[in-house]
Enzyme design. Sequence first.
Site, short mmCIF file in Angstrom:
data_model
loop_
_atom_site.label_atom_id
_atom_site.label_comp_id
_atom_site.label_asym_id
_atom_site.label_seq_id
_atom_site.Cartn_x
_atom_site.Cartn_y
_atom_site.Cartn_z
N CYS A 121 0.98 -1.34 0.11
CA CYS A 121 -0.02 -0.19 -0.03
C CYS A 121 0.70 1.14 0.08
O CYS A 121 1.50 1.49 -1.11
CB CYS A 121 -1.08 -0.07 1.37
SG CYS A 121 -2.24 1.20 0.90
N HIS B 255 -3.76 -4.91 0.86
CA HIS B 255 -3.14 -5.45 2.03
C HIS B 255 -3.28 -6.92 2.30
O HIS B 255 -4.28 -7.49 2.80
CB HIS B 255 -3.98 -4.74 3.26
CG HIS B 255 -3.75 -3.41 3.33
ND1 HIS B 255 -2.85 -2.78 4.13
CD2 HIS B 255 -4.31 -2.19 2.39
CE1 HIS B 255 -2.68 -1.20 4.12
NE2 HIS B 255 -3.67 -1.17 3.09
N GLU C 122 -1.32 -8.40 4.15
CA GLU C 122 -0.87 -8.87 5.47
C GLU C 122 -2.07 -9.33 6.55
O GLU C 122 -1.93 -9.90 7.77
CB GLU C 122 -0.14 -7.83 6.27
CG GLU C 122 -0.68 -6.60 6.78
CD GLU C 122 -1.62 -5.37 5.58
OE1 GLU C 122 -2.30 -4.70 6.01
OE2 GLU C 122 -1.32 -5.67 4.37
#
Length: 258
Positions: free
Chosen positions: A116, A226, A228
């Site tokens: 990002c 994202h 993660e």
Amino acid sequence: MITTSPRPLVGLSACSKRIDGASYHAIGDKYLRAVDEAAGLLPVVFPAFGEALEVDALLDGISGLVLTGSPSNVHPQRYEQAESDQHAPFDEARDGATLSLIPAALERGLPLFAICRGMQELNVALGGSLCPAVHQVPGRMDYRRPDDPDPDIQYGPRHPIEIDPDSLLATLLPEGDKPIEVNSLHHQAIDQLGSSLKVEAWAPDGTIEAVRYGKGKSFVLGVQWHPEYKAAENPVSRALFSAFARAVRHYAAGRHRL
């Protein structure tokens, strides 16, 4: 006797924040857990010391670098644009740190995973620019975070991406997961592409969703979404962090042979 190799260290970029009048260096728990649980690596936090960050000393101690996401944005002066309300909020201490880390990491061939804001930093560090408010551009989608307190909704799938069949990204993802849908929590995006970056994936409106560094053979990948978030539970995220981990372990093994 069975011995196990120590887990390679991976640096993660922190943000500079003011909380109740005090200064903090902060990073989301989900980034640390993704590196630990999905990549099997040992995360360490790099402070947002701006240009005072001792880049070479820090990079000497790690075998990979993750540029994290953040609510803040790269200051437009870093890519020769005038500041406006659309560009905010800023974290110039982080800008100074990450934009110093990136060229040094690339020169070393250090594996780098940019997420990002991290992908936007990678683009700016290589001479590219950013669009401050994608949702205000005619014909473009609204990529801002969903207005819902539930993080599973905030980080839930929002739109598909088109992946270049000849890209690094295409080789990393399981065959059954193409095409894929990704989450979306940003209002800025890449405008002019930085030098030596190659586009790996696009959103339906043409917004760049993934890039790789075209020079050298090291793993340098940036994604606008994202991966993660609950990375160990998502097959696409696991594939990305596993690929990063392989590159990190290869880099670490080469350092130990020197």
